[in-house]
Design an enzyme around this catalytic site. Structure first.
Site, PDB file in Angstrom:
ATOM      1  CG  HIS A   1      36.251  13.514 -22.143  1.00  0.00           C
ATOM      2  ND1 HIS A   1      35.874  14.564 -22.933  1.00  0.00           N
ATOM      3  CD2 HIS A   1      35.269  13.351 -21.225  1.00  0.00           C
ATOM      4  CE1 HIS A   1      34.699  15.019 -22.516  1.00  0.00           C
ATOM      5  NE2 HIS A   1      34.311  14.302 -21.485  1.00  0.00           N
TER       6      HIS A   1
ATOM      7  CG  ASP B   1      27.153  15.054 -27.392  1.00  0.00           C
ATOM      8  OD1 ASP B   1      26.503  14.514 -26.479  1.00  0.00           O
ATOM      9  OD2 ASP B   1      28.062  15.878 -27.183  1.00  0.00           O
TER      10      ASP B   1
ATOM     11  CE  LYS C   1      31.045  14.837 -26.408  1.00  0.00           C
ATOM     12  NZ  LYS C   1      30.666  15.836 -25.419  1.00  0.00           N
TER      13      LYS C   1
END
Ligand code: URA
Ligand code: CA
Length: 409
Positions: free
Chosen positions: A82, A161, A187
């Site tokens: 990420h 989220d 996530k």
């Protein structure tokens, strides 16, 4: 329990319990708590911060708001990465195929662009025919067979989220480090990979402005990973200048292909570093050895081959990839050395020409974009092309201020 006392306690700097956080955030998700009270709580959190234990609680509440996967049961070398956002950050389209070529498994769920940052899903969708909405079966079976698949985040991956992020975006509460940490880690944990690399960006083009804050966030991300028994590593990198010379959608796909062909540049180095970290974590080999394998995945052409297979399996027709027709070359007005290319300003210009959405319902023209023809440190002479814009028509008007972010001294 009531929401007013929870807001008041946070406003006064107290730590909230798991149950208080659960009451407030789950209440917001199911519509019992209105936007204005959640906005107020988010602002109190942004100003007063959260303890590590509150951050862990909130992450857990986020994860439990939707589906969660555990890939370690079905794949031996599950990896995920990420990036906290940036300009010209085309890494996923390069890293996924590199990981696949090295026997790792990357089941990548990505987002779309919003505001000034680009999104991998929009970049992939600029390839005509490319399907970003794989079913769960298609998604995981492709990861098992090919090593890499890309899909848009499903609605049920951390729905809390999604709702909170949209509210933060319009209430000045995006920059809270504990809120960022629970948003990202919920996530990543719900997506199920065992080995996770987070590229924490700081600088003018990033959400986080200073290296110190990036370090605080980075430690928090690792602590959350530990609590869920995931291997988490972070790299902290500067986003004061864009990562890639290409900013846009189809234009970034082309740059990804160039890197997979072996083009040496900042983006190449960043991808090799990320893949080496993932390989070293997943297969427990030293980083220095992993870096050789990462480079070899490109040199042998194996990563490029994986990229073509990945695109074609998801229905993409690279032969039909388009770049906008109107080419505008920006030239220097004097001799000198390029001293600065401000990433934030590059992103603003890219948004002005239409590469990302400024409002939820804007439509992106995937063909528009820009190429920086110079990098910091280059010598230029009067009249040299420093940037090329690709526009859909001649309707956008520019003045010299639009281009002054390429500083030449
Ligand atoms: N990226 C995320 O997913 N969440 C944040 O809060 C910030 C960056
Ligand atoms: Ca392991």
């Amino acid at each position: 329990m009531n929401i007013l006392s929870i807001i008041t306690r946070k406003k006064n700097g107290n730590n909230l319990s798991y149950d208080e956080l659960k009451y407030a955030f789950n209440g917001y998700l199911n519509g019992e708590i209105p936007d204005y009270q959640m906005s107020s709580l988010l602002m109190a959190i942004t100003i007063n911060g959260m303890s590590k234990s509150e951050t862990l609680s909130l992450t857990d509440i986020f994860i439990r708001s939707g589906d969660a996967y555990d890939l370690s049961k079905v794949m031996e070398y599950s990896v995920d990465k990420h990036s906290t956002g940036g300009v010209g950050d085309t890494t996923t389209l390069i890293i996924g195929p590199m990981c696949a070529a090295l026997g790792l498994h990357m089941a990548k769920m990505s987002g779309r662009s919003l505001g000034l940052t680009g999104g991998t899903i929009d970049k992939a969708e600029s390839i005509p025919g490319f399907n970003v909405n794989l079913s769960e079966d298609e998604f995981y079976s492709q990861v098992e067979k090919l090593g890499f698949a890309l899909t848009a985040q499903t609605k049920n991956l951390v729905p809390l989220d999604k709702k909170i992020y949209e509210l933060r975006d319009v209430t000045g509460t995006v920059e809270s480090i504990p809120l960022i940490a629970s948003s990202i880690m919920s996530k990543k944990i719900a997506s199920g990979a065992e080995n996770i690399l987070i590229d924490v960006k700081y600088g003018s083009g990033a959400l986080i402005k200073t290296r110190e804050d990036a370090e605080v966030l980075s430690n928090l991300l690792i602590d959350i990973g530990d609590a869920y028994k995931r291997n988490v590593k972070t790299i902290i990198s500067d986003m004061n200048t864009p990562l890639s010379c290409a900013v846009g959608n189809s234009i970034e796909v082309i740059e990804a292909i160039n890197v997979l062909h072996g083009k040496k540049c900042k983006l190449y180095d960043a991808c090799v570093d990320i893949v080496a970290n993932l390989l070293s974590m997943a297969k427990d080999i030293p980083y220095n050895e992993a870096i050789i394998h990462a480079e070899q995945s490109i040199e042998t052409g194996n990563a490029l081959k994986k990229f073509y297979e990945f695109v074609s399996r998801q229905g993409g027709k690279l032969g039909n990839l388009e770049v906008a027709p109107v080419e505008v070359k920006v030239r220097t007005k004097h001799d000198g050395k390029v001293s600065e290319i401000d990433a934030l300003k590059v992103a603003e210009l890219a948004a002005k020409i239409g590469t990302s959405k400024m409002k939820i319902d804007d439509v992106i023209d995937y063909r528009v974009g820009l190429i920086l023809n110079v990098k910091v440190g280059d010598q230029v002479k009067y009249g040299d092309v420093i940037m090329t814009l690709y526009l859909k028509d001649k309707s956008i008007k520019f003045d010299n201020n639009d281009f002054s972010f390429i500083k030449i001294d």
